[in-house]
Design a protein around this motif. Structure first.
Motif, mmCIF file in Angstrom:
data_model
loop_
_atom_site.group_PDB
_atom_site.id
_atom_site.type_symbol
_atom_site.label_atom_id
_atom_site.label_comp_id
_atom_site.label_asym_id
_atom_site.label_seq_id
_atom_site.Cartn_x
_atom_site.Cartn_y
_atom_site.Cartn_z
ATOM 1 N N ASP A 94 18.863 3.753 -31.443
ATOM 2 C CA ASP A 94 19.259 3.835 -32.985
ATOM 3 C C ASP A 94 20.631 4.449 -33.127
ATOM 4 O O ASP A 94 21.367 3.763 -34.025
ATOM 5 N N HIS A 95 21.157 4.993 -32.374
ATOM 6 C CA HIS A 95 22.625 5.241 -32.368
ATOM 7 C C HIS A 95 23.597 3.865 -32.381
ATOM 8 O O HIS A 95 24.430 3.713 -33.149
ATOM 9 N N TYR A 96 22.971 3.036 -31.360
ATOM 10 C CA TYR A 96 23.860 1.907 -31.175
ATOM 11 C C TYR A 96 23.660 1.135 -32.581
ATOM 12 O O TYR A 96 24.536 0.375 -32.956
ATOM 13 N N SER A 97 22.593 0.931 -33.235
ATOM 14 C CA SER A 97 22.233 0.036 -34.353
ATOM 15 C C SER A 97 23.200 0.714 -35.417
ATOM 16 O O SER A 97 23.465 -0.251 -36.071
ATOM 17 N N VAL A 98 23.103 1.798 -35.657
ATOM 18 C CA VAL A 98 23.981 2.536 -36.670
ATOM 19 C C VAL A 98 25.560 2.222 -36.439
ATOM 20 O O VAL A 98 26.276 1.932 -37.188
ATOM 21 N N SER A 99 25.856 2.601 -35.099
ATOM 22 C CA SER A 99 27.369 2.427 -34.845
ATOM 23 C C SER A 99 27.740 0.920 -34.737
ATOM 24 O O SER A 99 29.042 0.826 -35.393
ATOM 25 N N LEU A 100 26.890 -0.023 -34.784
ATOM 26 C CA LEU A 100 27.454 -1.449 -34.788
ATOM 27 C C LEU A 100 26.935 -2.140 -36.070
ATOM 28 O O LEU A 100 27.273 -3.199 -36.347
ATOM 29 N N GLY A 101 26.223 -1.390 -36.863
ATOM 30 C CA GLY A 101 25.648 -1.981 -37.889
ATOM 31 C C GLY A 101 24.657 -3.070 -37.786
ATOM 32 O O GLY A 101 24.533 -4.137 -38.447
ATOM 33 N N VAL A 102 23.993 -3.070 -36.583
ATOM 34 C CA VAL A 102 23.067 -4.430 -36.401
ATOM 35 C C VAL A 102 21.635 -4.089 -35.960
ATOM 36 O O VAL A 102 21.527 -2.802 -36.204
ATOM 37 N N LYS A 103 20.835 -4.932 -35.920
ATOM 38 C CA LYS A 103 19.344 -4.712 -35.593
ATOM 39 C C LYS A 103 19.261 -4.953 -34.104
ATOM 40 O O LYS A 103 20.048 -5.554 -33.409
ATOM 41 N N CYS A 104 18.002 -4.725 -33.875
ATOM 42 C CA CYS A 104 17.409 -4.841 -32.269
ATOM 43 C C CYS A 104 17.926 -6.310 -31.926
ATOM 44 O O CYS A 104 18.470 -6.556 -30.499
ATOM 45 N N ASN A 105 17.811 -7.409 -32.697
ATOM 46 C CA ASN A 105 17.954 -8.773 -32.226
ATOM 47 C C ASN A 105 19.511 -9.094 -32.056
ATOM 48 O O ASN A 105 19.531 -10.194 -31.495
ATOM 49 N N PHE A 106 20.226 -8.269 -32.339
ATOM 50 C CA PHE A 106 21.612 -8.562 -32.031
ATOM 51 C C PHE A 106 21.729 -8.436 -30.453
ATOM 52 O O PHE A 106 22.622 -9.453 -29.908
ATOM 53 N N CYS A 107 21.089 -7.614 -29.780
ATOM 54 C CA CYS A 107 21.289 -7.629 -28.282
ATOM 55 C C CYS A 107 19.883 -8.282 -27.603
ATOM 56 O O CYS A 107 20.051 -8.534 -26.466
ATOM 57 N N HIS A 108 18.911 -8.180 -28.178
ATOM 58 C CA HIS A 108 17.499 -8.274 -27.613
ATOM 59 C C HIS A 108 16.987 -9.670 -28.096
ATOM 60 O O HIS A 108 17.250 -10.074 -29.368
ATOM 61 N N VAL A 109 16.327 -10.409 -27.403
ATOM 62 C CA VAL A 109 15.504 -11.822 -27.742
ATOM 63 C C VAL A 109 14.126 -11.387 -28.019
ATOM 64 O O VAL A 109 13.618 -10.588 -27.342
ATOM 65 N N ARG A 110 13.730 -12.308 -28.738
ATOM 66 C CA ARG A 110 12.108 -12.196 -29.002
ATOM 67 C C ARG A 110 11.468 -13.253 -28.136
ATOM 68 O O ARG A 110 11.868 -14.187 -27.912
ATOM 69 N N ASN A 111 10.493 -12.816 -27.529
ATOM 70 C CA ASN A 111 9.575 -13.649 -26.756
ATOM 71 C C ASN A 111 8.742 -14.407 -27.823
ATOM 72 O O ASN A 111 7.656 -13.767 -28.411
ATOM 73 N N GLU A 112 8.845 -15.818 -27.972
ATOM 74 C CA GLU A 112 8.143 -16.672 -28.827
ATOM 75 C C GLU A 112 6.524 -16.914 -28.403
ATOM 76 O O GLU A 112 5.894 -16.970 -29.476
ATOM 77 N N GLU A 113 6.443 -16.665 -27.234
ATOM 78 C CA GLU A 113 5.022 -16.673 -26.824
ATOM 79 C C GLU A 113 4.071 -15.521 -27.471
ATOM 80 O O GLU A 113 2.938 -15.843 -27.704
ATOM 81 N N THR A 114 4.626 -14.308 -27.038
ATOM 82 C CA THR A 114 3.817 -13.194 -27.371
ATOM 83 C C THR A 114 4.320 -12.674 -28.873
ATOM 84 O O THR A 114 3.458 -11.828 -29.435
ATOM 85 N N LYS A 115 5.403 -13.122 -29.435
ATOM 86 C CA LYS A 115 5.965 -12.753 -30.655
ATOM 87 C C LYS A 115 6.325 -11.295 -30.917
ATOM 88 O O LYS A 115 6.205 -10.738 -31.860
ATOM 89 N N LYS A 116 6.701 -11.042 -29.851
ATOM 90 C CA LYS A 116 7.233 -9.634 -29.396
ATOM 91 C C LYS A 116 8.493 -9.543 -28.883
ATOM 92 O O LYS A 116 9.012 -10.664 -28.338
ATOM 93 N N MET A 117 9.388 -8.434 -29.197
ATOM 94 C CA MET A 117 10.640 -8.376 -28.650
ATOM 95 C C MET A 117 10.588 -8.083 -27.079
ATOM 96 O O MET A 117 9.783 -7.454 -26.669
ATOM 97 N N ASP A 118 11.360 -8.879 -26.536
ATOM 98 C CA ASP A 118 11.432 -8.868 -24.815
ATOM 99 C C ASP A 118 12.722 -8.150 -24.460
ATOM 100 O O ASP A 118 13.955 -8.424 -24.368
ATOM 101 N N PHE A 119 12.750 -6.814 -24.447
ATOM 102 C CA PHE A 119 13.753 -5.687 -24.179
ATOM 103 C C PHE A 119 14.314 -5.687 -22.980
ATOM 104 O O PHE A 119 15.456 -5.262 -22.748
ATOM 105 N N ALA A 120 13.642 -6.286 -22.066
ATOM 106 C CA ALA A 120 14.089 -6.462 -20.575
ATOM 107 C C ALA A 120 14.925 -7.555 -20.476
ATOM 108 O O ALA A 120 15.757 -7.672 -19.450
#
Length: 133
Positions: free
Chosen positions: A54-80
């Motif tokens: 949350d700190h990173y998100s606010v500090s950079l004004g971005v959402k999770c998908n700025f650094c993380h990708v979505r797994n199109e198969e599972t339709k969930k974020m692949d944070f690893a």
């Protein structure tokens, strides 16, 4: 009368035992085991990880998908996943700010007037994905 009482107590006992045997066991809430943590502690709790992200998100004004990708198969974020260069850059920025804070403020951050003296993402980014020069 005694036989009737015995049968009723037996029936109640069977109901209690049967009900408790079919109830799901409630484990203590455990934090998930995160994978691919290279800078953050491997045993970080869900709450702490959420606060950091949350700190990173606010500090950079971005959402999770700025650094993380979505797994199109599972339709969930692949944070690893390390598929995005921004995540790799974020790691180097985390290391840089950690070094700056240790060098300039010691391992334990100094408090002055209840303000924590430290360099963070917000110091340079100020709510923007790319800091101004």
């Amino acid at each position: 009368m005694k036989l009737r009482t015995f049968l009723i107590l037996t029936l109640i006992s069977c109901i209690i035992i049967g009900t408790s045997a079919t109830m799901p066991v409630q484990d203590e809430k455990k934090d998930p085991q995160y994978t691919n943590l290279r800078v953050l502690p491997k045993n970080i709790s869900s709450d702490e990880l959420k606060k950091v992200m949350d700190h990173y998100s606010v500090s950079l004004g971005v959402k999770c998908n700025f650094c993380h990708v979505r797994n199109e198969e599972t339709k969930k974020m692949d944070f690893a996943s390390d598929a995005k260069e921004e995540k790799v850059i974020a790691r180097s920025m985390m290391k840089m700010t950690n070094k700056l804070n240790i060098k300039n403020f010691g391992e334990k951050k100094t408090q002055y007037n209840q303000a924590v003296m430290e360099v963070s993402c917000k110091t340079c980014h100020r709510g923007k994905a790319h800091p101004e020069g």
